[in-house]
Design a protein around this motif. Sequence first.
Motif, PDB file in Angstrom:
ATOM      1  N   ALA A  82       4.923   4.232  14.853  1.00 17.00           N
ATOM      2  CA  ALA A  82       5.838   3.913  15.955  1.00 17.00           C
ATOM      3  C   ALA A  82       7.118   3.285  15.418  1.00 17.00           C
ATOM      4  O   ALA A  82       8.221   3.587  15.908  1.00 17.00           O
ATOM      5  CB  ALA A  82       5.156   2.972  16.948  1.00 17.00           C
ATOM      6  N   PHE A  83       6.980   2.428  14.417  1.00 22.64           N
ATOM      7  CA  PHE A  83       8.152   1.791  13.807  1.00 22.64           C
ATOM      8  C   PHE A  83       9.102   2.851  13.249  1.00 22.64           C
ATOM      9  O   PHE A  83      10.303   2.825  13.520  1.00 22.64           O
ATOM     10  CB  PHE A  83       7.705   0.825  12.699  1.00 22.64           C
ATOM     11  CG  PHE A  83       8.840   0.169  11.977  1.00 22.64           C
ATOM     12  CD1 PHE A  83       9.493  -0.920  12.527  1.00 22.64           C
ATOM     13  CD2 PHE A  83       9.253   0.628  10.740  1.00 22.64           C
ATOM     14  CE1 PHE A  83      10.547  -1.522  11.867  1.00 22.64           C
ATOM     15  CE2 PHE A  83      10.309   0.035  10.068  1.00 22.64           C
ATOM     16  CZ  PHE A  83      10.959  -1.054  10.630  1.00 22.64           C
ATOM     17  N   VAL A  84       8.558   3.802  12.523  1.00 16.66           N
ATOM     18  CA  VAL A  84       9.391   4.866  11.944  1.00 16.66           C
ATOM     19  C   VAL A  84      10.038   5.705  13.047  1.00 16.66           C
ATOM     20  O   VAL A  84      11.214   6.065  12.961  1.00 16.66           O
ATOM     21  CB  VAL A  84       8.568   5.745  10.975  1.00 16.66           C
ATOM     22  CG1 VAL A  84       9.331   6.994  10.562  1.00 16.66           C
ATOM     23  CG2 VAL A  84       8.163   4.935   9.749  1.00 16.66           C
ATOM     24  N   ALA A  85       9.297   5.976  14.117  1.00 20.78           N
ATOM     25  CA  ALA A  85       9.835   6.772  15.218  1.00 20.78           C
ATOM     26  C   ALA A  85      10.943   6.040  15.969  1.00 20.78           C
ATOM     27  O   ALA A  85      11.868   6.676  16.477  1.00 20.78           O
ATOM     28  CB  ALA A  85       8.715   7.150  16.185  1.00 20.78           C
ATOM     29  N   GLU A 105      -4.791   0.504  14.019  1.00 23.20           N
ATOM     30  CA  GLU A 105      -3.685  -0.032  14.821  1.00 23.20           C
ATOM     31  C   GLU A 105      -2.459  -0.309  13.949  1.00 23.20           C
ATOM     32  O   GLU A 105      -1.323  -0.100  14.387  1.00 23.20           O
ATOM     33  CB  GLU A 105      -4.108  -1.323  15.524  1.00 23.20           C
ATOM     34  CG  GLU A 105      -5.091  -1.098  16.653  1.00 23.20           C
ATOM     35  CD  GLU A 105      -5.618  -2.399  17.235  1.00 23.20           C
ATOM     36  OE1 GLU A 105      -5.532  -2.555  18.466  1.00 23.20           O
ATOM     37  OE2 GLU A 105      -6.104  -3.254  16.449  1.00 23.20           O
ATOM     38  N   ARG A 106      -2.695  -0.747  12.735  1.00 20.08           N
ATOM     39  CA  ARG A 106      -1.571  -0.993  11.822  1.00 20.08           C
ATOM     40  C   ARG A 106      -0.887   0.317  11.438  1.00 20.08           C
ATOM     41  O   ARG A 106       0.342   0.389  11.372  1.00 20.08           O
ATOM     42  CB  ARG A 106      -2.059  -1.771  10.590  1.00 20.08           C
ATOM     43  CG  ARG A 106      -2.565  -3.148  10.977  1.00 20.08           C
ATOM     44  CD  ARG A 106      -2.852  -4.078   9.814  1.00 20.08           C
ATOM     45  NE  ARG A 106      -3.628  -3.586   8.709  1.00 20.08           N
ATOM     46  CZ  ARG A 106      -4.924  -3.808   8.504  1.00 20.08           C
ATOM     47  NH1 ARG A 106      -5.632  -4.509   9.389  1.00 20.08           N
ATOM     48  NH2 ARG A 106      -5.522  -3.354   7.421  1.00 20.08           N
ATOM     49  N   ILE A 107      -1.692   1.353  11.217  1.00 19.83           N
ATOM     50  CA  ILE A 107      -1.113   2.667  10.901  1.00 19.83           C
ATOM     51  C   ILE A 107      -0.306   3.178  12.098  1.00 19.83           C
ATOM     52  O   ILE A 107       0.808   3.688  11.936  1.00 19.83           O
ATOM     53  CB  ILE A 107      -2.213   3.683  10.518  1.00 19.83           C
ATOM     54  CG1 ILE A 107      -2.889   3.252   9.211  1.00 19.83           C
ATOM     55  CG2 ILE A 107      -1.659   5.098  10.407  1.00 19.83           C
ATOM     56  CD1 ILE A 107      -1.962   3.142   8.023  1.00 19.83           C
ATOM     57  N   ALA A 108      -0.841   3.022  13.288  1.00 18.47           N
ATOM     58  CA  ALA A 108      -0.125   3.445  14.502  1.00 18.47           C
ATOM     59  C   ALA A 108       1.180   2.666  14.654  1.00 18.47           C
ATOM     60  O   ALA A 108       2.208   3.227  15.059  1.00 18.47           O
ATOM     61  CB  ALA A 108      -1.007   3.263  15.731  1.00 18.47           C
ATOM     62  N   PHE A 109       1.156   1.382  14.318  1.00 23.48           N
ATOM     63  CA  PHE A 109       2.372   0.562  14.389  1.00 23.48           C
ATOM     64  C   PHE A 109       3.427   1.101  13.433  1.00 23.48           C
ATOM     65  O   PHE A 109       4.603   1.229  13.804  1.00 23.48           O
ATOM     66  CB  PHE A 109       2.055  -0.902  14.073  1.00 23.48           C
ATOM     67  CG  PHE A 109       3.281  -1.767  14.036  1.00 23.48           C
ATOM     68  CD1 PHE A 109       3.819  -2.279  15.208  1.00 23.48           C
ATOM     69  CD2 PHE A 109       3.907  -2.057  12.838  1.00 23.48           C
ATOM     70  CE1 PHE A 109       4.962  -3.065  15.183  1.00 23.48           C
ATOM     71  CE2 PHE A 109       5.048  -2.842  12.804  1.00 23.48           C
ATOM     72  CZ  PHE A 109       5.580  -3.352  13.982  1.00 23.48           C
ATOM     73  N   ILE A 110       3.028   1.422  12.214  1.00 23.65           N
ATOM     74  CA  ILE A 110       3.988   1.945  11.237  1.00 23.65           C
ATOM     75  C   ILE A 110       4.580   3.262  11.736  1.00 23.65           C
ATOM     76  O   ILE A 110       5.795   3.481  11.646  1.00 23.65           O
ATOM     77  CB  ILE A 110       3.330   2.121   9.853  1.00 23.65           C
ATOM     78  CG1 ILE A 110       2.962   0.752   9.278  1.00 23.65           C
ATOM     79  CG2 ILE A 110       4.252   2.878   8.895  1.00 23.65           C
ATOM     80  CD1 ILE A 110       2.041   0.814   8.087  1.00 23.65           C
TER      81      ILE A 110
END
Length: 135
Positions: free
Chosen positions: A69-72, A62-67
């Motif tokens: 999404a953050f970059v996107a 979930e943390r990787i997915a957040f990063i």
Amino acid sequence: MSRYVFDTNAIVSALLFSDSVPATAFSKALNEGTILASISLVEELRDVLARPRFDAYVSYPERIAFIQAFVAETELVTVNEAIQVCRDPKDDRVLEAAVNGQAEFIVTGDSDLLVHKPFRGIAILPPAQFLDLSS
């Protein structure tokens, strides 16, 4: 549209505590303008969120997915002007992203950044004060 830079601690708080003031501030900025980041800020966020102590709050995937999404969702800023004014050199990254990205606001709870407010015309506010701007 306004341009914002959030420091890493505010972003991590927004992820870990979805009903927190930093999370509300982050959502507001995302909905009302553009959040800026530099490669060094994204790398710092990635390094911080890789720490095992966050497993109790949010899974690693979930943390990787957040990063991702953050970059996107953010605008990556190229840092052409280095800044060296903070007691902690890591905090200079936040100022660099804001100056190079022509931000209007830096949102942070870090007292080492707050002492520089405003910085070159950029407002530096804690998340609660940022939310009060439109209240």
